[in-house]
Design an enzyme around this catalytic site. Structure first.
Site, PDB file in Angstrom:
ATOM      1  N   ARG A  21       0.831  -1.214   0.000  1.00 54.66           N
ATOM      2  CA  ARG A  21       0.000   0.000   0.000  1.00 54.66           C
ATOM      3  C   ARG A  21       0.864   1.263   0.000  1.00 54.66           C
ATOM      4  O   ARG A  21       0.467   2.294  -0.489  1.00 54.66           O
ATOM      5  CB  ARG A  21      -0.946  -0.009   1.211  1.00 54.66           C
ATOM      6  CG  ARG A  21      -2.123  -0.973   1.061  1.00 54.66           C
ATOM      7  CD  ARG A  21      -3.210  -0.718   2.088  1.00 54.66           C
ATOM      8  NE  ARG A  21      -2.763  -0.984   3.442  1.00 54.66           N
ATOM      9  CZ  ARG A  21      -2.821  -2.178   4.032  1.00 54.66           C
ATOM     10  NH1 ARG A  21      -3.310  -3.225   3.367  1.00 54.66           N
ATOM     11  NH2 ARG A  21      -2.395  -2.334   5.262  1.00 54.66           N
ATOM     12  N   ASN A  41      -5.204 -18.106  13.030  1.00 54.84           N
ATOM     13  CA  ASN A  41      -4.849 -19.094  14.075  1.00 54.84           C
ATOM     14  C   ASN A  41      -5.774 -18.995  15.289  1.00 54.84           C
ATOM     15  O   ASN A  41      -6.091 -19.989  15.916  1.00 54.84           O
ATOM     16  CB  ASN A  41      -3.403 -19.019  14.582  1.00 54.84           C
ATOM     17  CG  ASN A  41      -2.576 -17.946  13.992  1.00 54.84           C
ATOM     18  OD1 ASN A  41      -3.112 -16.933  13.590  1.00 54.84           O
ATOM     19  ND2 ASN A  41      -1.280 -18.171  13.939  1.00 54.84           N
ATOM     20  N   CYS A  42      -6.201 -17.757  15.571  1.00 56.60           N
ATOM     21  CA  CYS A  42      -7.022 -17.560  16.770  1.00 56.60           C
ATOM     22  C   CYS A  42      -8.384 -18.256  16.639  1.00 56.60           C
ATOM     23  O   CYS A  42      -9.052 -18.518  17.638  1.00 56.60           O
ATOM     24  CB  CYS A  42      -7.207 -16.070  17.036  1.00 56.60           C
ATOM     25  SG  CYS A  42      -5.630 -15.191  17.020  1.00 56.60           S
ATOM     26  N   ILE A 283      17.372  -5.411   8.549  1.00 53.14           N
ATOM     27  CA  ILE A 283      16.694  -6.654   8.964  1.00 53.14           C
ATOM     28  C   ILE A 283      15.787  -6.358  10.157  1.00 53.14           C
ATOM     29  O   ILE A 283      16.217  -5.789  11.168  1.00 53.14           O
ATOM     30  CB  ILE A 283      17.713  -7.762   9.322  1.00 53.14           C
ATOM     31  CG1 ILE A 283      18.721  -7.942   8.175  1.00 53.14           C
ATOM     32  CG2 ILE A 283      16.999  -9.070   9.627  1.00 53.14           C
ATOM     33  CD1 ILE A 283      19.787  -8.988   8.426  1.00 53.14           C
ATOM     34  N   GLY A 287       6.465 -10.080  16.007  1.00 56.86           N
ATOM     35  CA  GLY A 287       5.572 -11.160  16.446  1.00 56.86           C
ATOM     36  C   GLY A 287       6.071 -11.972  17.624  1.00 56.86           C
ATOM     37  O   GLY A 287       6.869 -11.527  18.445  1.00 56.86           O
TER      38      GLY A 287
END
Ligand code: FAD
Length: 579
Positions: A21, A41-42, A283, A287
């Site tokens: 975006r 996943n939740c 880098i 999460g």
């Protein structure tokens, strides 16, 4: 610019779409070792419980969707096996055909997540019925096993978010569920008396909760589990849910700086660090695999929840596109559904505050979620931890019906904005009878915090009572005779709040003597404290959260539905005292 992303779910997929975006020019490639990307996943436990029925609904985006809408090159079944930080290259293995190739990057984003922790117990390798739950593959494996083998009993090992969610969902699927937890409570982010609501809710839905116990050995290919208390359980299926460990082998092999529990350390730009603490400016990491900073004491820790991964992914994309960012401190705001209860919390609990030697005050409140006279009101039990002098909020926990998580969200926003526990009294909250009361539960926490800070009374706690009984202190139940007759704390005398002024002679002659008061939820105890204070008594203690919290604290586990002192709605003596 060529941007390589490792991991295509929460952090990785969010970064990728934001990157596109912000720029049409960059080449963006995601390597994902799994067959699925950008999945929910939740939602996985709810698919297994039959709440989410459509397998397709679990996938939020497909590689094709990401290509057509965002021009992102998604390589599923591709595992990155090496990062060369100097040459800015990654080595990738195509898991379909075994081919290994190199790719170079101008910018690299690592969002590899966390793996379920493995328990090293005897017999686990021979077991055919043991599962963990992390991704769609795990989910379908459990689903297929249930459909083919028709298990009748399930053993859940671990009482954290995933363990409790799986207990509920397998029960809904018709299995007889036992949950074994090594700690004295489930959901260790809560304090014990708050976790007791969850124990009761699980018991009342026919789930056996076994605490202070661990699984020692599996026999008969996993069909029999031997527990640390010497007992054994039959288990047709076992779900191991004993926490997660960061998936940081790749980072470790690339010689990136890791924290004590293997999490990648990053700076405020979310850049990974070399061993000597210098950032690799090209880098980034996000999460579950990274360490974050607590806003409470600036210590580093891990919060493996989705909010952080999503926020960090977006911020990394911003940084790559030239915007200034600052990695947010994370307070660990989380919610959990347990049948009819919502459980929500943030920040530190008492155990962590004690371990860190942080001096704190704790207050409890039990309030209805909306005006009691409007049909359908249910109770929310709240706990606030804060600094008594400055009012700095350290943590909050809430368990109850509809609107429970909203209260924690309000407190989280207050914390983010630097408001204190006392400021909660001043937060103006939407009110109409179906939604709240003119004094919202959050405001009430602010009122109580202020009272405690100004030492209108000194709180005492359910866990103090046994010791106080041994000391034979003057313990007064200020509820009505009727409530007292229905059950009270042993050794308490009953002097109802409305009759205190006529019964002052029943209180100790020595006005310096300590008086311990309790009512149902704490409010009448506060009123009684003030009457006594104005009559010259100096040392008055009021039970935080009242008899309701005490009864919850003392509740014994049972295998199935049993006495429900923690019933959430109804019952005159259980509703908050409004005036
Ligand atoms: P993930 O989303 O796990 O993505 C990491 C991806 O990287 C994985 O797909 C993995 O296959 C891939 N990968 C790893 N190594 C490599 C490699 N070398 N090469 C290529 N690919 C690689 N959080 C909440 O806040 N609320 C909830 O209700 C909630 N419920 C959950 C329920 C379950 C069952 C699970 C498993 C998690 C839940 N979470 C919840 C946690 C939340 O899903 C995670 O915090 C979030 O997904 C973390 O995002 P991430 O990008 O770090 O890792």
């Amino acid at each position: 610019m060529r941007i390589v992303i490792i991991g295509g779910v929460a952090g990785g997929a969010t970064a990728a779409t934001r990157l596109r975006r912000l720029s049409e020019k960059d080449e963006i490639v995601i390597y994902e070792k799994d067959k699925h990307i950008a999945y929910a996943n939740c939602g996985l436990p709810y698919y297994l419980g039959g709440v989410i029925k459509d397998r397709m609904a679990l996938s939020v985006q497909s590689p094709l969707g990401l290509k057509s809408r965002f021009n992102i090159d998604v390589k599923i079944s591709h595992e990155v096996i090496e990062i060369d930080t100097k040459e800015k290259k990654v080595k990738v293995k195509n898991l379909e055909n075994g081919e290994v190739f190199e790719d170079s990057f101008d910018k690299l984003i690592i969002s590899c997540g966390a793996n379920p922790r493995k328990l090293n117990i005897k017999g686990i390798d021979e077991a055919k019925n043991v599962f963990t739950l992390r991704n769609i593959g795990d989910t379908f494996a459990i689903d297929d096993y249930i459909n083919i083998n028709r298990p009748k009993t399930a053993l859940i090992v671990g009482g954290g978010f995933i363990g409790v969610e799986m207990a509920e969902n397998l029960q809904k699927r018709g299995l007889k569920v036992s949950l074994v937890e090594a700690l004295p409570q489930v959901m260790s982010n809560l304090d014990f008396e708050m976790a007791q609501f969850i124990h009761a809710e699980l018991n009342n839905h026919d789930i056996e909760v076994i605490l202070n116990t661990s699984v020692k050995e599996l026999q008969n290919e996993g069909k029999v589990a031997y527990l640390s208390d010497g007992s054994k359980l039959n288990a047709d299926i076992i779900i191991m849910a004993v926490g997660v460990v960061p998936e940081s082998t790749l980072a470790k092999n690339a010689n990136l700086k890791l924290g004590p529990n293997g999490h990648v350390q990053v700076d405020s730009n979310l850049n990974v660090l070399s061993q000597d603490g210098k950032p690799f400016v090209d880098i980034f990491a996000a999460g579950d695999m990274i360490e974050v900073t607590s806003p409470i004491d600036n210590s580093n820790y891990a919060v493996p929840l989705a909010w952080g991964a999503n926020r960090q992914g977006r911020l990394i994309a911003d940084k790559i596109n030239g915007y200034e960012i600052s990695a947010p401190k994370i307070m660990g705001v989380g919610a959990l559904q347990v049948f009819n209860l919502t459980v929500a919390s943030l920040g530190m609990n008492e155990k962590r505050l004690k371990a860190k030697n942080i001096d704190y005050a704790a207050v409890h409140a039990h309030r209805t979620n909306h005006a009691g006279y409007y049909p359908g009101a249910s109770m929310i039990s709240l706990k606030l931890l804060f600094d008594k002098k400055s009012g700095k909020i350290y943590g909050a926990q809430a368990v109850g019906g509809e609107g429970t998580e909203k209260r924690i969200d309000v407190i989280a926003t207050a914390m983010k904005g630097g408001l204190t526990a006392f400021d909660l009294a001043d937060v103006e909250i939407c009110y109409a009878p179906p939604y709240s009361s003119a004094k919202d539960p959050v405001n009430i926490l602010g009122y109580i915090a202020e009272n405690v800070s100004k030492e209108k009374y000194i709180p005492f706690y359910a866990e103090d009572i046994e010791k106080l009984q041994k000391e034979k202190v003057f313990l007064v139940d200020v509820r009505t005779e009727y409530e007292f007759g229905n059950g009270s704390i042993e050794s308490a005398v009953n002097i109802p709040v409305d009759s205190i002024r006529d019964n002052l002679d029943k209180f100790p002659k020595d006005k310096n003597e300590k008086i311990y008061i309790f009512c149902q939820i704490g409010l009448r105890g506060y009123i009684a404290s003030m009457i006594l204070k104005h009559n010259g008594y100096k040392n008055i203690y009021n039970l935080s959260g009242g008899y309701y919290t005490y009864k919850t604290y003392k509740r014994q586990l049972c295998a199935t539905y049993c006495e429900a002192p923690v019933k959430i709605s109804g019952g005159d003596s259980q509703m908050p005292e409004d005036i």
